[in-house]
Design a protein around this motif. Structure first.
Motif, PDB file in Angstrom:
ATOM      1  N   PHE A 158       0.847  -1.365   0.075  1.00 15.24           N
ATOM      2  CA  PHE A 158      -0.079   0.047  -0.026  1.00 15.24           C
ATOM      3  C   PHE A 158       0.702   1.310  -0.115  1.00 15.24           C
ATOM      4  O   PHE A 158       0.277   2.368  -0.545  1.00 15.24           O
ATOM      5  CB  PHE A 158      -0.862  -0.073   1.271  1.00 15.24           C
ATOM      6  N   ASP A 159       2.015   1.227   0.644  1.00  9.81           N
ATOM      7  CA  ASP A 159       2.887   2.225   0.437  1.00  9.81           C
ATOM      8  C   ASP A 159       3.233   2.710  -1.100  1.00  9.81           C
ATOM      9  O   ASP A 159       3.256   3.887  -1.375  1.00  9.81           O
ATOM     10  CB  ASP A 159       4.289   2.295   1.320  1.00  9.81           C
ATOM     11  N   ARG A 160       3.706   1.818  -1.886  1.00  5.92           N
ATOM     12  CA  ARG A 160       4.051   1.848  -3.337  1.00  5.92           C
ATOM     13  C   ARG A 160       2.587   2.110  -4.061  1.00  5.92           C
ATOM     14  O   ARG A 160       2.893   3.023  -4.788  1.00  5.92           O
ATOM     15  CB  ARG A 160       4.689   0.351  -3.750  1.00  5.92           C
ATOM     16  N   LEU A 161       1.724   1.818  -3.717  1.00 10.39           N
ATOM     17  CA  LEU A 161       0.418   2.119  -4.170  1.00 10.39           C
ATOM     18  C   LEU A 161       0.174   3.666  -3.929  1.00 10.39           C
ATOM     19  O   LEU A 161      -0.290   4.089  -4.972  1.00 10.39           O
ATOM     20  CB  LEU A 161      -0.698   1.118  -3.859  1.00 10.39           C
ATOM     21  N   ALA A 162       0.411   3.984  -2.931  1.00  7.12           N
ATOM     22  CA  ALA A 162       0.011   5.305  -2.413  1.00  7.12           C
ATOM     23  C   ALA A 162       1.075   6.118  -3.336  1.00  7.12           C
ATOM     24  O   ALA A 162       0.445   7.393  -3.719  1.00  7.12           O
ATOM     25  CB  ALA A 162       0.025   5.571  -1.027  1.00  7.12           C
ATOM     26  N   ALA A 163       2.137   5.856  -3.530  1.00  2.00           N
ATOM     27  CA  ALA A 163       3.397   6.861  -4.041  1.00  2.00           C
ATOM     28  C   ALA A 163       3.009   7.088  -5.602  1.00  2.00           C
ATOM     29  O   ALA A 163       3.396   7.688  -6.231  1.00  2.00           O
ATOM     30  CB  ALA A 163       4.664   6.159  -3.897  1.00  2.00           C
ATOM     31  N   ALA A 164       2.068   5.968  -6.182  1.00  2.00           N
ATOM     32  CA  ALA A 164       2.014   5.780  -7.592  1.00  2.00           C
ATOM     33  C   ALA A 164       0.922   6.527  -7.911  1.00  2.00           C
ATOM     34  O   ALA A 164       0.663   7.047  -9.186  1.00  2.00           O
ATOM     35  CB  ALA A 164       1.786   4.369  -8.072  1.00  2.00           C
ATOM     36  N   LEU A 165      -0.139   6.973  -6.969  1.00  2.00           N
ATOM     37  CA  LEU A 165      -1.362   7.772  -7.138  1.00  2.00           C
ATOM     38  C   LEU A 165      -0.878   9.144  -7.670  1.00  2.00           C
ATOM     39  O   LEU A 165       0.130   9.802  -7.068  1.00  2.00           O
ATOM     40  CB  LEU A 165      -2.250   7.769  -6.223  1.00  2.00           C
ATOM     41  N   SER A 166      -1.556   9.823  -8.508  1.00  2.00           N
ATOM     42  CA  SER A 166      -1.339  11.059  -9.093  1.00  2.00           C
ATOM     43  C   SER A 166      -2.722  11.649  -9.697  1.00  2.00           C
ATOM     44  O   SER A 166      -3.478  11.046  -9.737  1.00  2.00           O
ATOM     45  CB  SER A 166      -0.093  11.153  -9.865  1.00  2.00           C
ATOM     46  N   ARG A 170      -6.268   7.891 -13.663  1.00  2.00           N
ATOM     47  CA  ARG A 170      -7.919   7.631 -13.746  1.00  2.00           C
ATOM     48  C   ARG A 170      -8.567   6.433 -13.084  1.00  2.00           C
ATOM     49  O   ARG A 170      -9.535   6.499 -12.695  1.00  2.00           O
ATOM     50  CB  ARG A 170      -7.830   7.702 -15.365  1.00  2.00           C
ATOM     51  N   ALA A 171      -7.566   5.187 -13.018  1.00  2.00           N
ATOM     52  CA  ALA A 171      -8.195   4.239 -12.575  1.00  2.00           C
ATOM     53  C   ALA A 171      -7.037   3.126 -12.108  1.00  2.00           C
ATOM     54  O   ALA A 171      -6.000   3.256 -12.165  1.00  2.00           O
ATOM     55  CB  ALA A 171      -8.880   3.246 -13.700  1.00  2.00           C
ATOM     56  N   ILE A 172      -7.512   2.300 -11.303  1.00  2.00           N
ATOM     57  CA  ILE A 172      -6.656   1.169 -10.900  1.00  2.00           C
ATOM     58  C   ILE A 172      -7.248  -0.251 -11.210  1.00  2.00           C
ATOM     59  O   ILE A 172      -8.536  -0.462 -10.897  1.00  2.00           O
ATOM     60  CB  ILE A 172      -6.303   1.041  -9.242  1.00  2.00           C
ATOM     61  N   ILE A 173      -6.647  -1.257 -11.741  1.00  2.00           N
ATOM     62  CA  ILE A 173      -7.117  -2.446 -12.040  1.00  2.00           C
ATOM     63  C   ILE A 173      -6.621  -3.409 -10.800  1.00  2.00           C
ATOM     64  O   ILE A 173      -5.449  -3.429 -10.618  1.00  2.00           O
ATOM     65  CB  ILE A 173      -6.953  -3.109 -13.532  1.00  2.00           C
ATOM     66  N   VAL A 174      -7.411  -3.829 -10.257  1.00  2.00           N
ATOM     67  CA  VAL A 174      -7.324  -5.207  -9.159  1.00  2.00           C
ATOM     68  C   VAL A 174      -7.933  -6.647  -9.407  1.00  2.00           C
ATOM     69  O   VAL A 174      -8.812  -6.474 -10.443  1.00  2.00           O
ATOM     70  CB  VAL A 174      -7.660  -4.643  -7.626  1.00  2.00           C
ATOM     71  N   ASN A 175      -7.593  -7.445  -9.013  1.00  2.00           N
ATOM     72  CA  ASN A 175      -7.750  -9.026  -9.269  1.00  2.00           C
ATOM     73  C   ASN A 175      -7.647  -9.976  -8.031  1.00  2.00           C
ATOM     74  O   ASN A 175      -6.489  -9.972  -7.393  1.00  2.00           O
ATOM     75  CB  ASN A 175      -6.853  -9.400 -10.256  1.00  2.00           C
ATOM     76  N   LEU A 193      -7.807  -0.314   0.795  1.00  2.00           N
ATOM     77  CA  LEU A 193      -7.821   0.375  -0.598  1.00  2.00           C
ATOM     78  C   LEU A 193      -8.878   1.418  -0.812  1.00  2.00           C
ATOM     79  O   LEU A 193      -8.795   2.483  -1.191  1.00  2.00           O
ATOM     80  CB  LEU A 193      -8.169  -0.776  -1.770  1.00  2.00           C
ATOM     81  N   ALA A 194      -9.996   1.033   0.115  1.00  2.00           N
ATOM     82  CA  ALA A 194     -11.103   2.068   0.348  1.00  2.00           C
ATOM     83  C   ALA A 194     -10.734   3.325   0.958  1.00  2.00           C
ATOM     84  O   ALA A 194     -10.937   4.573   0.483  1.00  2.00           O
ATOM     85  CB  ALA A 194     -12.378   1.594   0.816  1.00  2.00           C
ATOM     86  N   GLU A 195      -9.944   3.291   2.061  1.00  2.00           N
ATOM     87  CA  GLU A 195      -9.369   4.608   2.715  1.00  2.00           C
ATOM     88  C   GLU A 195      -8.296   5.347   1.791  1.00  2.00           C
ATOM     89  O   GLU A 195      -8.461   6.481   1.813  1.00  2.00           O
ATOM     90  CB  GLU A 195      -8.538   3.905   3.874  1.00  2.00           C
ATOM     91  N   LEU A 196      -7.480   4.725   1.080  1.00  2.00           N
ATOM     92  CA  LEU A 196      -6.549   5.262   0.195  1.00  2.00           C
ATOM     93  C   LEU A 196      -6.974   5.921  -0.854  1.00  2.00           C
ATOM     94  O   LEU A 196      -6.638   7.150  -1.245  1.00  2.00           O
ATOM     95  CB  LEU A 196      -5.661   4.108  -0.307  1.00  2.00           C
ATOM     96  N   LEU A 197      -8.180   5.320  -1.420  1.00  2.00           N
ATOM     97  CA  LEU A 197      -8.933   5.966  -2.481  1.00  2.00           C
ATOM     98  C   LEU A 197      -9.776   7.070  -2.026  1.00  2.00           C
ATOM     99  O   LEU A 197     -10.478   7.882  -3.115  1.00  2.00           O
ATOM    100  CB  LEU A 197      -9.374   4.895  -3.522  1.00  2.00           C
ATOM    101  N   ARG A 198     -10.098   7.096  -0.927  1.00  2.00           N
ATOM    102  CA  ARG A 198     -11.247   8.053  -0.460  1.00  2.00           C
ATOM    103  C   ARG A 198     -11.141   9.521  -0.974  1.00  2.00           C
ATOM    104  O   ARG A 198     -12.150   9.981  -1.435  1.00  2.00           O
ATOM    105  CB  ARG A 198     -11.409   7.870   1.108  1.00  2.00           C
TER     106      ARG A 198
END
Length: 390
Positions: A158-166, A170-175, A193-198
């Motif tokens: 989640f740290d790397r995911l947060a750093a990738a957001l800008s 537009r979207a993230i694909i999860v599986n 994930l919900a908290e990060l994207l809020r």
């Protein structure tokens, strides 16, 4: 110029996907056929679906359901799906405005990307990932942003995911359950994930085609089960995976009405609609929940049978919490790169697998291959017999 003397010439064009060739799945399946190998590579069952499902489709054909259905799908099937999702995950999608039947899950993914990704947008994928995600994003003019899963656990970093957001995201694909690694989200990952994207407007494309293959009593952590995520997500799943009919290519997408309205704008010009009698047959088949509720136990037995056989060999087994894939580390057997190892395994041992590098933009250091255990017990036993030579 005399047209009779002109030499026919095909114009030279710039490829939309210059880095894409034949998929590794086709390559390994062809190699398996050439060498008479047991094909544990491509992810499809080698056993038939329930004959009753074929009968239901045949009955629909004989009843005259052979012309175009409504563009979003047969109403009875959308209604059955809405009820099923609400029963399982506690979220109700309106069958008229929030559920669409697709020509397989891959079409649902591509259509979702084309509907929402504009040129210059970033779309995050979590590597390793299914090989259609990147080309879909490229075709839409988007930029693929690859965030590696934790290399040891294949959980979300989640740290790397947060750093990738800008602001361009537009979207993230999860599986989940995850292809190729067989991991499955715990509910805590969904919450994080919900908290990060809020605070963002990032959409979620949730590939849940293995939703009914979660093992050891764990529930499937669908994004539909979290109201906050459901409000920003398109959830994609597959009848082919659930009912052992991958060749039928029938899937479905569920999303809030404003997102689904945009999705359908592209869907209607992408495929317009999907095979009519199969939709009617599947609608009848969904009326009995046991047909999908019993699937985790069915595939867990196959997982356990296959893992027990592999455990006696020099493979190191990764955990398998879901899907019908088992990944193994073969470093105690060979120092070949993973694709070369799979080619050798197919030709010399007679068992086909898929190299995990096929799911990355750049090959990982860890020597891993993926086996599919969606096979008859006889097929799995024969594969294990051959692999025992190692």
């Amino acid at each position: 110029m005399n047209s009779e003397l002109a030499t026919p010439r095909t114009p030279v064009l710039a490829s939309r996907l210059p880095e894409v060739g034949t998929t590794i799945f086709s390559v390994m399946s062809a190699l398996a056929q050439k060498h008479g190998a047991v094909n544990l590579g491509q992810g499809f069952p080698d056993f038939d679906c329930d004959p009753g499902l074929v009968d239901a489709v045949t009955a629909a054909m004989r009843a005259g359901h052979n012309q175009y259905p409504p563009m979003p799908g047969v109403p009875a099937l959308r209604q059955a799906l809405s009820a099923k999702i609400e029963r399982q995950y506690g979220h109700r999608y309106d069958p008229d405005t929030e559920v669409t039947i697709t020509a397989g899950a891959t079409q649902g993914i591509l259509t979702a990307v084309l509907a929402f990704v504009h040129p210059g947008d970033d779309v995050i994928v979590l590597e390793p990932c299914y090989d259609s995600y990147g080309p879909a994003i490229t075709l839409a003019g988007g930029r693929v942003v690859r965030v590696p899963l934790d290399p040891a656990s294949f959980r979300i970093d989640f740290d790397r995911l947060a750093a990738a957001l800008s602001p361009r995201t537009r979207a993230i694909i999860v599986n989940t359950p995850h292809n190729p690694t067989g991991t499955a989200w715990p509910a805590d990952d969904r919450r994080r994930l919900a908290e990060l994207l809020r605070p963002t407007d990032v959409l979620v494309l949730s590939d849940e085609v293995y939703e009914h293959m979660v093992f050891d009593g764990a529930p499937h952590a669908s994004v539909s089960g979290d109201a906050e995520l459901a409000a920003r997500s398109l959830v994609i799943s597959s009848f082919g995976k659930t009912y052992h009919v991958t060749g039928w290519k029938v899937g479905h997408v569920a999303a809030p009405a404003p997102l689904m309205a945009e999705f359908r704008k592209v869907h209607q010009f992408n495929v317009f609609t999907v095979n009519t009698p199969m939709q009617h047959g599947l609608a009848a088949w969904l009326a009995e929940p046991a047909r999908y509720l019993e699937l985790p136990a069915f595939y867990q037995r196959k997982r356990d049978r296959f893992r027990a056989g592999l455990a006696a060999m020099r493979f190191d087994l990764l955990p398998c919490a879901g899907s019908y894939f088992q990944c193994v580390d073969y470093s105690r057997i060979s120092d070949l790169p993973d694709q070369a190892f799979c080619e050798w395994l197919t030709a010399e041992v007679g068992v086909a697998a898929i190299p995990l590098s096929a799911f990355y933009a750049q090959a990982p250091q860890r020597p891993l291959v993926r086996f599919c255990f969606a096979k008859t017990d006889a097929t799995l036993d024969e594969a294990l017999r051959r692999l025992a030579r190692l």
